[in-house]
Design an enzyme around this catalytic site. Structure first.
Site, PDB file in Angstrom:
ATOM      1  N   LYS A 166     -37.397 -60.854  36.574  1.00 22.42           N
ATOM      2  CA  LYS A 166     -38.060 -60.625  35.293  1.00 22.42           C
ATOM      3  C   LYS A 166     -39.258 -59.709  35.493  1.00 22.42           C
ATOM      4  O   LYS A 166     -39.969 -59.833  36.492  1.00 22.42           O
ATOM      5  CB  LYS A 166     -38.490 -61.985  34.734  1.00 22.42           C
ATOM      6  N   SER A 173     -38.069 -66.061  26.603  1.00 24.01           N
ATOM      7  CA  SER A 173     -38.427 -64.683  26.861  1.00 24.01           C
ATOM      8  C   SER A 173     -37.679 -64.047  28.032  1.00 24.01           C
ATOM      9  O   SER A 173     -37.673 -62.813  28.146  1.00 24.01           O
ATOM     10  CB  SER A 173     -39.930 -64.566  27.120  1.00 24.01           C
ATOM     11  N   SER A 198     -38.669 -70.490  28.272  1.00 28.42           N
ATOM     12  CA  SER A 198     -38.253 -69.097  28.461  1.00 28.42           C
ATOM     13  C   SER A 198     -37.190 -68.863  29.529  1.00 28.42           C
ATOM     14  O   SER A 198     -36.676 -67.755  29.631  1.00 28.42           O
ATOM     15  CB  SER A 198     -39.471 -68.223  28.771  1.00 28.42           C
TER      16      SER A 198
END
Lengths: 100, 474
Positions: free
Chosen positions: B78, B153, B177
């Protein structure tokens, strides 16, 4: 709780944000809705409850969290400055702080 | 659909000499190149570096297999995790050109275990959101149906795994997330206990809630990733010095006598009927495999979203104060004074959702409101922690839906932040209590979109969660 545009401006100033006129308008409506929602916490009697506190490193660990204070390698001035938008002779450069 | 290989399968190809890290990595990079215009899972692909590192592993791969659990495995991370020399944007304009001078501990551990980092994945700006629509570089799309969000996310990390670009990826989870995008993309995602994995090198959103964790196509690969990234780190004083068990060894699939707590508060109003049906069927399946279902109560469930959005935004407003255009990242041009430069940099650098949360966090911490909001929320947080302690007296694992609905359409909730926040009801409470939780697929909706079930465990009982998930997966 309704939240006025002048309150939005005050919070923006505290947060170091300027915000456009449209943002101020939309945020005052959206923040009011969110604050109204979070106000439901007032239904709960918390007078006898202590606020949550993070556990200390010692509580999280099986052994003592302290360590020897030994000097190790660090980033160094050049690398620390490399990502700066503006720097000179080992210093970060910024616009003037006073006056202007 | 691309053939998805597990880590074990890739390692068999290496062991037999049928393939090499160079070939597998090139294939992964080719798939990313083919798909990324459509799915937008990756913000940056390090083709040159990844191919070079992979080829360098070719000759020694058989030896590496004996002691490197991720030898020659392509991994995506990420884009809020720092890796030295790889641009790290947090999907924000304010960090659009930031190249970190150091590497996150979790990423370093992956590399030491033999993983090949192929690129950085898309996210909601600064991990604030549940759809990956809040990215300054455009939304990611769900590989099951590109009109739908992949969740967020860690949407890019979930898409990269679900679309078969990489077998495993890293995400971060502050209020769901990792688990919610795993649920929306039909894969496995685990949020470890707070302190299990070092947060060093993770760009901070809410420091008392953030935790790094793996996303994978199956439970074994999830366990292997967790094994690699767990453990104490002197660079993160909140990382726990607690022994890391053998997570792969814990996967027996035997759940006889396991007490599964089902909180009625998580199966009521607001839960989509199809999600409820699939999650209940999954619990029944576990019962058939020897688990015992017990009723438990999480009595303050209806307050968790309120508590979360006070505490998370308060911490975010403080953490994001560091983005001021002085030491790194974007700076607005031609400001006359320092304070004007701060404001204009932040105005132009941050997107709408990040500004909204900074505003809310600043408000709840401001003089006159601190006691009514921030301190009140911390009191209710203490009650939530106690709710879990009580529930775990009666059960070993708690089962809930991961999200109240299947994936929603891109754009469907983007004008209504509160509606978006309410989708976090089953996940945020886990971060507030600091306990671990895993999301695994438990079915698909009539529109052919994935649905996930969440298992929650007591602190540092990830092995128990993984084994329950493994029993279901079989």
């Amino acid at each position: 709780m309704p939240i006025t545009q002048s309150e939005v401006e005050k919070i923006a100033k505290l947060a170091n944000l300027e915000l456009t006129t449209e943002e101020r308008e939309s945020f005052s409506v959206q923040l009011a809705a969110i604050i109204e929602y979070i106000d439901q916490l007032n239904e709960l009697d918390t007078s006898n409850i202590k606020p949550w506190q993070p556990k200390s490193a010692g509580e999280m660990s099986q052994s003592s969290a302290s360590r020897e204070d030994i000097v190790g390698p660090s980033l160094g001035q050049q690398k620390a400055l490399e990502q700066s938008p503006d720097h000179d002779e080992g210093h970060f450069l910024v616009p003037r702080v006073i006056g202007g | 659909m691309t053939i998805k290989r597990t880590i074990d399968q890739i390692h068999e190809l290496y062991a037999s000499g049928e393939s090499t890290p160079g070939e597998i990595t090139k294939a992964a990079l080719d798939r990313i190149e083919r798909d990324n215009a459509g799915l937008n899972a990756f913000l940056m692909v390090d083709r040159e570096g990844a191919e070079r590192r992979a080829k360098a592993m070719n000759a020694g791969i058989k030896a590496d297999l004996t002691h490197k659990p991720l030898a020659g495995i392509p991994v995506a991370i990420k884009d809020n995790l720092c890796a030295e020399g790889l641009r790290t944007t947090c999907a924000s304009r304010i960090l659009g050109n930031y190249v970190p001078p150091y590497t996150a501990t979790a990423v370093r551990k992956l590399e030491e275990a033999g993983a090949i980092i192929v690129g950085k994945t898309n996210l909601d700006e600064f991990a604030m959101g549940g759809s990956t629509e809040n990215s300054a570089f455009g939304p990611s799309r769900n590989p099951w149906n590109v009109d739908y969000v992949p969740g967020g996310s860690s949407g890019g990390s979930a898409v990269a795994v679900a679309a078969g670009h990489v077998p495993v990826s890293l995400g971060s989870d502050t209020g769901g997330s990792i688990r919610q995008p795993a649920s929306f993309c039909g894969i496995v995602g685990l949020k470890p206990t707070y302190g299990r994995v070092s947060r060093y090198g993770l760009v901070a959103f809410a420091s008392s809630l953030d935790q790094i964790g793996p996303l994978a196509n199956n439970v074994r690969d999830t366990a292997r990733m967790l094994q690699v990234i767990s453990g104490h780190d002197r660079y993160d004083s909140t990382s726990a010095n607690v022994e890391v068990p053998d997570y792969l060894g814990a996967l027996t699939g035997d759940i006889k006598g396991l007490r599964i707590g089902v909180p009625s508060e998580c199966f009521g109003e607001g839960l989509d009927a199809e999600v409820r049906e699939k999650v209940e069927a999954a619990i029944k399946l576990l019962e058939d495999r020897g688990a015992r279902v017990v009723e438990v109560s999480l009595p303050h469930t209806r307050y968790v979203v309120a508590v979360y959005y006070i505490i998370a935004t308060a911490e975010a407003s403080s953490n994001l104060a560091r983005f001021d255009g002085v030491r790194y990242g974007f700076r607005a041009e031609e400001s006359r004074t320092l304070s004007e430069m701060y404001r204009r940099t932040r105005d132009e650098g941050f997107g709408a959702e990040v500004k909204r949360r900074i505003m809310l966090g600043t408000f709840v911490l401001s003089s006159g409101y601190y006691d009514a909001y921030y301190e009140k929320a911390q009191r209710v947080r203490a009650m939530l922690v106690n709710d879990f302690a009580e529930a775990f007296r009666k059960c070993d694992v708690i089962a809930t839906p991961t999200a109240p609905t299947p994936p929603f359409r891109i754009g469907e909730k983007s004008d209504d932040p509160l509606a978006m926040y309410l989708g976090d009801i089953y996940t945020v409470t886990i971060n507030l209590a600091g306990v671990p939780a895993i999301s695994i697929p438990c079915g698909v909706s009539k529109d052919n979109l994935p649905i996930g079930i969440q298992f929650i465990g007591p602190h540092f009982e990830e092995a128990r969660l993984l084994n329950a998930a493994y029993a279901m997966e079989k």
